[in-house]
Design a protein around this motif. Structure first.
Motif, PDB file in Angstrom:
ATOM      1  N   VAL A 254      -6.021 -17.384  20.005  1.00 24.21           N
ATOM      2  CA  VAL A 254      -6.332 -17.224  18.580  1.00 24.21           C
ATOM      3  C   VAL A 254      -7.482 -18.150  18.177  1.00 24.21           C
ATOM      4  CG1 VAL A 254      -5.436 -17.533  16.243  1.00 24.21           C
ATOM      5  CG2 VAL A 254      -4.007 -16.474  17.987  1.00 24.21           C
ATOM      6  N   LEU A 255      -7.465 -19.397  18.662  1.00 23.07           N
ATOM      7  CA  LEU A 255      -8.528 -20.338  18.318  1.00 23.07           C
ATOM      8  C   LEU A 255      -9.873 -19.860  18.843  1.00 23.07           C
ATOM      9  CD1 LEU A 255      -9.351 -23.125  17.159  1.00 23.07           C
ATOM     10  CD2 LEU A 255      -8.910 -24.076  19.437  1.00 23.07           C
ATOM     11  N   GLN A 256      -9.915 -19.413  20.094  1.00 23.75           N
ATOM     12  CA  GLN A 256     -11.181 -18.975  20.662  1.00 23.75           C
ATOM     13  C   GLN A 256     -11.705 -17.734  19.958  1.00 23.75           C
ATOM     14  OE1 GLN A 256     -12.437 -21.097  22.680  1.00 23.75           O
ATOM     15  NE2 GLN A 256     -14.374 -20.002  22.831  1.00 23.75           N
ATOM     16  N   ARG A 257     -10.794 -16.847  19.554  1.00 23.57           N
ATOM     17  CA  ARG A 257     -11.198 -15.677  18.777  1.00 23.57           C
ATOM     18  C   ARG A 257     -11.793 -16.119  17.443  1.00 23.57           C
ATOM     19  NH1 ARG A 257     -13.464 -10.866  18.259  1.00 23.57           N
ATOM     20  NH2 ARG A 257     -12.721  -9.746  16.407  1.00 23.57           N
ATOM     21  N   GLY A 258     -11.169 -17.116  16.811  1.00 19.59           N
ATOM     22  CA  GLY A 258     -11.699 -17.627  15.552  1.00 19.59           C
ATOM     23  C   GLY A 258     -13.091 -18.210  15.709  1.00 19.59           C
ATOM     24  N   TYR A 259     -13.335 -18.927  16.798  1.00 16.98           N
ATOM     25  CA  TYR A 259     -14.650 -19.508  17.035  1.00 16.98           C
ATOM     26  C   TYR A 259     -15.711 -18.432  17.279  1.00 16.98           C
ATOM     27  CZ  TYR A 259     -12.803 -24.256  17.372  1.00 16.98           C
ATOM     28  OH  TYR A 259     -12.230 -25.475  17.106  1.00 16.98           O
ATOM     29  N   ARG A 260     -15.294 -17.283  17.782  1.00 13.43           N
ATOM     30  CA  ARG A 260     -16.252 -16.209  18.037  1.00 13.43           C
ATOM     31  C   ARG A 260     -16.678 -15.506  16.763  1.00 13.43           C
ATOM     32  NH1 ARG A 260     -14.075 -12.457  22.823  1.00 13.43           N
ATOM     33  NH2 ARG A 260     -16.077 -11.453  22.419  1.00 13.43           N
ATOM     34  N   VAL A 261     -15.812 -15.485  15.742  1.00  9.31           N
ATOM     35  CA  VAL A 261     -16.134 -14.727  14.529  1.00  9.31           C
ATOM     36  C   VAL A 261     -16.394 -15.621  13.320  1.00  9.31           C
ATOM     37  CG1 VAL A 261     -14.819 -12.732  15.323  1.00  9.31           C
ATOM     38  CG2 VAL A 261     -13.691 -14.453  13.897  1.00  9.31           C
ATOM     39  N   GLY A 262     -16.099 -16.907  13.393  1.00 12.08           N
ATOM     40  CA  GLY A 262     -16.275 -17.791  12.242  1.00 12.08           C
ATOM     41  C   GLY A 262     -16.969 -19.090  12.611  1.00 12.08           C
ATOM     42  N   ASP A 263     -17.265 -19.921  11.602  1.00  8.76           N
ATOM     43  CA  ASP A 263     -17.902 -21.219  11.812  1.00  8.76           C
ATOM     44  C   ASP A 263     -16.880 -22.255  12.255  1.00  8.76           C
ATOM     45  OD1 ASP A 263     -20.377 -20.307  11.112  1.00  8.76           O
ATOM     46  OD2 ASP A 263     -20.288 -21.026   9.036  1.00  8.76           O
ATOM     47  N   LEU A 264     -17.333 -23.171  13.106  1.00  8.96           N
ATOM     48  CA  LEU A 264     -16.493 -24.301  13.506  1.00  8.96           C
ATOM     49  C   LEU A 264     -15.998 -25.059  12.286  1.00  8.96           C
ATOM     50  CD1 LEU A 264     -15.432 -26.331  15.712  1.00  8.96           C
ATOM     51  CD2 LEU A 264     -17.634 -27.506  15.476  1.00  8.96           C
ATOM     52  N   SER A 265     -16.878 -25.225  11.277  1.00  5.68           N
ATOM     53  CA  SER A 265     -16.545 -26.017  10.094  1.00  5.68           C
ATOM     54  C   SER A 265     -15.553 -25.329   9.174  1.00  5.68           C
ATOM     55  CB  SER A 265     -17.825 -26.351   9.313  1.00  5.68           C
ATOM     56  OG  SER A 265     -18.544 -25.165   9.022  1.00  5.68           O
ATOM     57  N   VAL A 266     -15.217 -24.071   9.420  1.00  7.64           N
ATOM     58  CA  VAL A 266     -14.170 -23.377   8.664  1.00  7.64           C
ATOM     59  C   VAL A 266     -12.906 -23.266   9.515  1.00  7.64           C
ATOM     60  CG1 VAL A 266     -13.483 -21.216   7.557  1.00  7.64           C
ATOM     61  CG2 VAL A 266     -15.797 -22.102   7.236  1.00  7.64           C
ATOM     62  N   VAL A 267     -13.042 -22.705  10.712  1.00  7.58           N
ATOM     63  CA  VAL A 267     -11.880 -22.472  11.570  1.00  7.58           C
ATOM     64  C   VAL A 267     -11.170 -23.777  11.910  1.00  7.58           C
ATOM     65  CG1 VAL A 267     -11.084 -21.553  13.788  1.00  7.58           C
ATOM     66  CG2 VAL A 267     -12.968 -20.429  12.570  1.00  7.58           C
TER      67      VAL A 267
END
Length: 293
Positions: free
Chosen positions: A81-94
């Protein structure tokens, strides 16, 4: 809060922010990347785990295997889930949303379910940490509204951040039970866990063999950084959990958000430096209150 426990948590936060910055640099890979770094962790920990199982005065219990299996399932979900979040969103949000939601749910569960009583100062510190995280993670809505792609990325980042935070709360409580409730040695616990995690993801790695080969060839450094630093950070947290309650350890870990937010600004060029710094000050104030609790 115990000084040694707090020291472990602070060092863990620095290491945690470092490996998340490396993970953000992976532009593709998904499950294959997660399998690679879990496997690196398992290989690194296996000799130490075997030695400890032999010399540990406490006899291995079948409950240890169940505990390791439980954390493995939760950590596999976390990694994907974290890696998916990093692929579609900014580090500073996820990153801050995930790391803020996790301790919020952990503290609530520790107080309501586990019966922990961290005291007023400890609760104030936890509240300040979570507030600071929310400040860091709330961006400039107007700017995002003018850019549909940025707005979509922000919404996706928040969604995956909250989902990751829920998994974080789950494994935090499970890990606290494993190392304190059943008394499983932290390094053995993590060593068995990473081995099971690697095995669980092996079918996906075999299916995406070409992607695994590409990642190892092109981004081996990032794989090694994440695979070696992530268990170091977590071992420190597990030892801290044996010395201090979850309701204090979970929010204190979020010092890594300050470092992650600064890295996103200074290294990755993401925006809103003033907001990040303001939120960081609030987080640090909360950690100071937890330290004094």
């Amino acid at each position: 809060m115990n000084t040694t426990a707090l020291s472990f948590v602070v060092v863990a936060a620095v290491v945690h922010a470092a490996w998340n910055l490396a993970a953000k640099r992976i532009q593709a890979g998904g499950t294959q990347f997660v399998w690679l770094y879990y496997t690196v962790s398992a290989v690194a920990l296996l000799p130490v785990t075997v030695v400890l199982l032999v010399v540990e005065p406490q006899r291995p219990q079948w409950s240890w295997l169940l505990a390791a299996a439980g954390t493995s399932v939760l950590h596999v979900a976390y990694g994907i889930v974290l890696q998916r979040g990093y692929r579609v969103g900014d580090l500073s949000v996820v990153y801050p949303v995930a790391r803020g939601t996790g301790p919020l749910l952990s503290v609530l569960a520790a107080v309501l379910v586990l019966g922990e009583r961290p005291g007023r100062l400890g609760l104030l510190g936890a509240f300040l940490v979570i507030t600071g995280v929310l400040v860091i993670s709330t961006g400039r809505r107007g700017a995002a509204a003018d850019d549909p792609a940025a707005a979509r990325a922000r919404r996706a980042g928040i969604f995956y951040g909250v989902l990751t935070g829920a998994v974080i709360a789950g494994y935090t409580l499970w890990d606290a039970h494993s190392v304190t409730g059943i008394g499983m040695p932290p390094i053995v616990y993590l060593g068995l866990g990473t081995l099971i995690q690697s095995v669980l993801l092996l079918p996906s790695a075999r299916t995406g063999r070409a992607e695994v080969t590409r990642l190892w060839r092109d981004q081996r450094r990032e794989v090694l950084i994440v695979g070696l630093l992530s268990p170091i950070a977590y071992i420190l947290v597990l030892f801290a959990l044996t010395m201090a309650p979850v309701s204090l350890v979970a929010p204190a870990r979020e010092l890594s958000i300050v470092l992650g937010g600064l890295a996103a600004w200074l290294v990755l060029g993401e925006r809103d430096a003033v907001r990040r710094l303001a939120g960081s000050v609030i987080v640090l104030s909360g950690i100071a209150a937890i330290a004094a609790a």
